[in-house]
Design a protein around this motif. Structure first.
Motif, short mmCIF file in Angstrom:
data_model
loop_
_atom_site.label_atom_id
_atom_site.label_comp_id
_atom_site.label_asym_id
_atom_site.label_seq_id
_atom_site.Cartn_x
_atom_site.Cartn_y
_atom_site.Cartn_z
N LEU A 49 106.50 23.17 -110.65
CA LEU A 49 106.55 23.99 -111.87
C LEU A 49 106.00 23.25 -113.07
N LEU A 50 106.19 21.95 -113.11
CA LEU A 50 105.58 21.17 -114.20
C LEU A 50 104.06 21.17 -114.07
N ALA A 51 103.56 21.22 -112.84
CA ALA A 51 102.11 21.34 -112.65
C ALA A 51 101.61 22.67 -113.18
N LEU A 52 102.41 23.73 -112.97
CA LEU A 52 102.04 25.03 -113.53
C LEU A 52 102.01 24.96 -115.05
N ARG A 53 103.03 24.36 -115.64
CA ARG A 53 103.07 24.24 -117.10
C ARG A 53 101.85 23.48 -117.62
N ALA A 54 101.43 22.47 -116.88
CA ALA A 54 100.29 21.67 -117.31
C ALA A 54 98.98 22.45 -117.23
N HIS A 55 98.94 23.51 -116.44
CA HIS A 55 97.73 24.32 -116.29
C HIS A 55 97.74 25.56 -117.19
N VAL A 58 97.47 28.50 -122.99
CA VAL A 58 98.03 29.26 -124.10
C VAL A 58 99.43 29.73 -123.70
N ASP A 59 100.40 29.39 -124.52
CA ASP A 59 101.80 29.77 -124.30
C ASP A 59 102.35 30.28 -125.63
N PRO A 60 102.01 31.52 -126.00
CA PRO A 60 102.29 32.00 -127.36
C PRO A 60 103.77 32.00 -127.74
N LEU A 61 104.64 32.20 -126.79
CA LEU A 61 106.07 32.20 -127.09
C LEU A 61 106.70 30.81 -126.96
N GLN A 62 105.91 29.86 -126.52
CA GLN A 62 106.35 28.47 -126.37
C GLN A 62 107.56 28.32 -125.45
N ILE A 63 107.69 29.24 -124.50
CA ILE A 63 108.84 29.19 -123.60
C ILE A 63 108.70 28.04 -122.61
N LEU A 64 107.54 27.97 -121.95
CA LEU A 64 107.34 26.90 -120.99
C LEU A 64 107.23 25.55 -121.69
N ALA A 65 106.55 25.54 -122.83
CA ALA A 65 106.32 24.29 -123.55
C ALA A 65 107.63 23.65 -124.02
N LYS A 66 108.59 24.48 -124.44
CA LYS A 66 109.83 23.94 -125.00
C LYS A 66 111.00 23.97 -124.01
N VAL A 70 111.27 18.14 -118.98
CA VAL A 70 111.39 17.17 -117.90
C VAL A 70 112.82 16.66 -117.78
N GLY A 71 113.52 16.60 -118.91
CA GLY A 71 114.86 16.04 -118.92
C GLY A 71 115.96 16.99 -118.54
N SER A 72 115.65 18.25 -118.28
CA SER A 72 116.68 19.22 -117.93
C SER A 72 116.53 19.68 -116.49
N SER A 73 117.58 20.32 -115.98
CA SER A 73 117.55 20.82 -114.61
C SER A 73 116.60 21.99 -114.49
N VAL A 74 115.76 21.99 -113.46
CA VAL A 74 114.81 23.07 -113.25
C VAL A 74 115.54 24.40 -113.07
#
Length: 259
Positions: A49-55, A58-66, A70-74
């Motif tokens: 899922l972090l690989a998905l976030r890296a690809h 544009v994340d207009p709602l900043q949901i994935l970005a924020k 990495v420090g929280s449970s998936v």
């Protein structure tokens, strides 16, 4: 770290005993390969899922970005559901978030995934071949994106799949005949792509099928006259805006339904 050291030991053994018989070398190679293969776990899911976030560009709602930290449970991330039994990611729903990006091959490592919904975004590029490993999928929804390329042969490799929706994309070429292998399929939607050629006859033998949406392509050929004999539960057949010829089976009726 332990696994790496074991692999290192095996490798050293191969170097040290290069004079072994061919059979001995084969056994050592097998041992080395065995150490390199380990079962995936929740860490694998998180990395995927972090690989998905890296690809995502544009994340207009900043949901994935924020939220996808990495420090929280998936299992606490927005759009992610984990199963209680194996504590693995079983569902990913990031539909309608305005995301722009490509789908990385690492998503194919989510081997416990049952539901995948990435619809109504702007993912582009082709479907990664690694998706063939998602054998537990029951829902596969990538509609309303900008995906392209031919529909791959492995699209029919999901034995548990109930709903397949790839409508409103830019897929080209033929509908793979492998789709008929999904004997549990209830809904298929491939509308508004650039598909051509005949509809594989095997699709009309999937007795569990209830909804078939193929509108807005360049499909040609005819519809089997006995389709309702196999699709007794079909409640919706959408075939308009294609290049089909011949007559529709009389058993469909005005409602374009077999049920």
């Amino acid at each position: 770290m332990q696994s790496l050291s074991l692999l290192h030991v095996a490798t050293l053994a191969m170097e040290k005993f290069h004079h072994l018989s061919p059979l001995g070398l084969v056994l050592l190679c097998f041992l080395s390969a065995s150490f390199a293969v380990f079962p995936s776990n929740i860490t694998t899911d998180k990395s995927s899922l972090l690989a998905l976030r890296a690809h995502i560009s544009v994340d207009p709602l900043q949901i994935l970005a924020k939220n996808w930290s990495v420090g929280s449970s998936v299992c606490e991330w927005i759009g992610v559901i984990c199963g209680s039994r194996h504590h693995r990611v079983t569902a990913l729903n990031i539909a309608n978030l305005g995301l722009v990006g490509i789908i990385p091959p690492q998503l194919g490592n989510l081997s416990f995934l049952v539901s995948l919904d990435m619809s109504a975004n702007n993912f582009h590029g082709e479907l990664p071949h690694e998706f063939v490993g998602l054998r537990r999928l029951k829902l596969f929804n990538l509609s309303v994106n900008n995906l392209e390329g031919e529909l791959p042969w492995w699209i029919g490799s999901f034995p548990q799949l109930l709903r397949l929706s790839l409508s409103n994309n830019s897929f080209i070429g033929l509908i793979p005949s492998s789709i008929s292998n999904m004997s549990k399929l209830e809904e298929i939607s491939l509308s508004y792509n650039l598909l051509q050629g005949n509809i594989p006859t095997g699709i009309f033998n999937i007795s569990s099928l209830q909804l078939m949406r193929l509108t807005g392509n360049g499909l040609s050929g005819t519809i089997p006259s006995d389709m309702c004999h196999h699709l007794r539960g079909l409640s919706l057949l959408a075939l308009s805006q294609n290049k089909l010829n011949g007559q529709l089976p009389s058993s469909l009726g005005l409602s374009l339904s077999c049920s």
